[in-house]
Design an enzyme around this catalytic site. Structure first.
Site, PDB file in Angstrom:
ATOM      1  N   HIS A 163     -34.121  30.270  34.490  1.00  0.00           N
ATOM      2  CA  HIS A 163     -33.320  31.454  34.825  1.00  0.00           C
ATOM      3  C   HIS A 163     -31.870  31.300  34.383  1.00  0.00           C
ATOM      4  CE1 HIS A 163     -36.121  33.722  37.482  1.00  0.00           C
ATOM      5  NE2 HIS A 163     -36.708  32.544  37.548  1.00  0.00           N
TER       6      HIS A 163
ATOM      7  N   GLU B   9     -29.634  33.481  34.303  1.00  0.00           N
ATOM      8  CA  GLU B   9     -28.725  34.274  35.158  1.00  0.00           C
ATOM      9  C   GLU B   9     -28.345  33.519  36.430  1.00  0.00           C
ATOM     10  OE1 GLU B   9     -31.864  34.540  35.068  1.00  0.00           O
ATOM     11  OE2 GLU B   9     -32.742  35.437  36.867  1.00  0.00           O
TER      12      GLU B   9
ATOM     13  N   CYS C  29     -38.703  34.431  33.140  1.00  0.00           N
ATOM     14  CA  CYS C  29     -39.680  34.104  34.188  1.00  0.00           C
ATOM     15  C   CYS C  29     -40.776  35.170  34.250  1.00  0.00           C
ATOM     16  CB  CYS C  29     -38.958  33.918  35.527  1.00  0.00           C
ATOM     17  SG  CYS C  29     -39.991  33.113  36.768  1.00  0.00           S
TER      18      CYS C  29
END
Lengths: 255, 94
Positions: free
Chosen positions: A210, A212, A86
């Site tokens: 994302h 994560e 990002c």
């Protein structure tokens, strides 16, 4: 292997990312402060999501002149791995470590939702544990995620299999594949549905979604919940690639 | 001495803000507007009055390295005396 996660002023996914690497993947992870020029011997540097320097001027434009970016450029030039997520992707484009740029979303909205991604290429350090054509569900949350690059650059990346993930429909199809339907699966108007690209040296990867946030089983919810752990594939691929390189190197030195 | 820097999205680069502003103007009845593109305007102030080639070369480098992103933006600038009136028309009293 050893991971490093950079914190710029305004980074806000640095801790989530370090948590996943340390506690879900179970690997050594150190925080890296933007003012330091020492990468502490990490194998892979992660530039996390957030709003470095308030997104002033352009997203990532100020962060790229942080002292740590010089060290990251040298790390990348010597073959070290770099992952930008990002805002981290935006910083890598601004720094010239990845081609292209990220501009305001087509529909002018900050988009915060799950998207489906198709894995386009697997012969690289970042998606080698996937199968080409796999469809991942991973969240995006950005206002400036529309990837742009000139057609020659996009062509070159396609030829060299450097577009690693593209936005797609849940069944993996895209408008370009069948020429039908709307491209509303593309959350930001990104050129050729690009969600993430790799550099020519094949050791720097940036993506808007994302991984994560699609990784920790603790937040995946009960059976039947909608959450996905597909993001782990990227971290696992990197770890696998580094381990393999290490084995090859030690086998070579024993000969 | 002031450098006035104008940064505009390159032709062909998506400018969704400009498009949204254009539609809004149309909705207000200003149908004569064909297109709107939105950029940035910066003023860099220098303590000394030095202009000339060297100053211009340094401002150009600032634009190329930080102020504009050559992948998506074009820039132009002019060097003017501090306090020089901006060109164009305005209703704001000076």
């Amino acid at each position: 292997m050893k991971w490093g996660v950079v914190t710029f002023p305004g980074s806000n996914d640095d801790r989530d990312t370090a948590h996943v690497l340390r506690n879900v993947l179970g690997q050594e992870t150190v925080p890296l402060w933007h003012k330091s020029a020492d990468l502490e011997g990490v194998d892979c540097v992660v530039l996390p999501g957030g709003f470095s320097y308030g997104d002033y001027l352009r997203c990532g434009a100020i962060a790229r002149f942080s002292p740590i970016m010089g060290a990251i450029a040298r790390h990348a030039a010597s073959g070290g791995l770099v992952l930008g997520i990002c805002n981290g992707f935006q910083v890598l484009c601004e720094a010239g470590l990845l081609p292209g740029a990220l501009v305001r979303n087509r529909d002018l909205r900050f988009v915060c939702r799950d998207v489906t991604l198709r894995v386009e290429s697997i012969s690289n350090p970042f998606t080698n544990l996937a199968f080409a054509g796999d469809v991942w569900r991973i969240p995006v949350k950005h206002g400036e995620g529309c990837y742009v690059a000139d057609p020659a650059t996009l062509d070159e990346m396609e030829r060299e299999a450097r577009i690693l993930v593209r936005y797609c429909r849940p069944d993996g199809s895209r408008v370009r594949d069948d020429g039908a339907g709307r491209s509303d699966y593309n959350p930001n108007g990104s050129a050729r549905d690009v969600a993430g690209v790799m550099n020519a040296g094949r050791n720097v990867f940036g993506l808007m979604p994302h991984p994560e946030h699609a990784a920790d089983p603790a937040i995946l919810g009960a059976e039947g919940a909608r959450r996905s752990a597909d993001g782990m594939r990227i971290f696992q691929s990197i770890a696998h690639w580094v381990d393999q390189r290490r084995e090859q190197a030690s086998a070579g030195s024993m000969r | 001495m002031i450098a006035r820097v104008v940064i505009m999205p390159k032709r062909g680069v998506l400018d969704p803000q400009g498009k949204a502003i254009c539609s809004s103007l149309h909705a207000m009845g200003y149908g004569e507007v064909d297109d709107v593109r939105m950029g940035k305007f910066l003023e860099l102030r220098f303590g000394d009055g030095a202009g000339g080639e060297e100053r211009a070369a340094r401002v150009k480098a600032m634009c190329e390295r930080l102020l504009a992103n050559g992948v998506i933006e074009d820039f132009r600038f002019e060097l003017v005396e501090d306090g020089a009136p901006a060109g164009g028309r305005t209703d704001t009293p000076r």
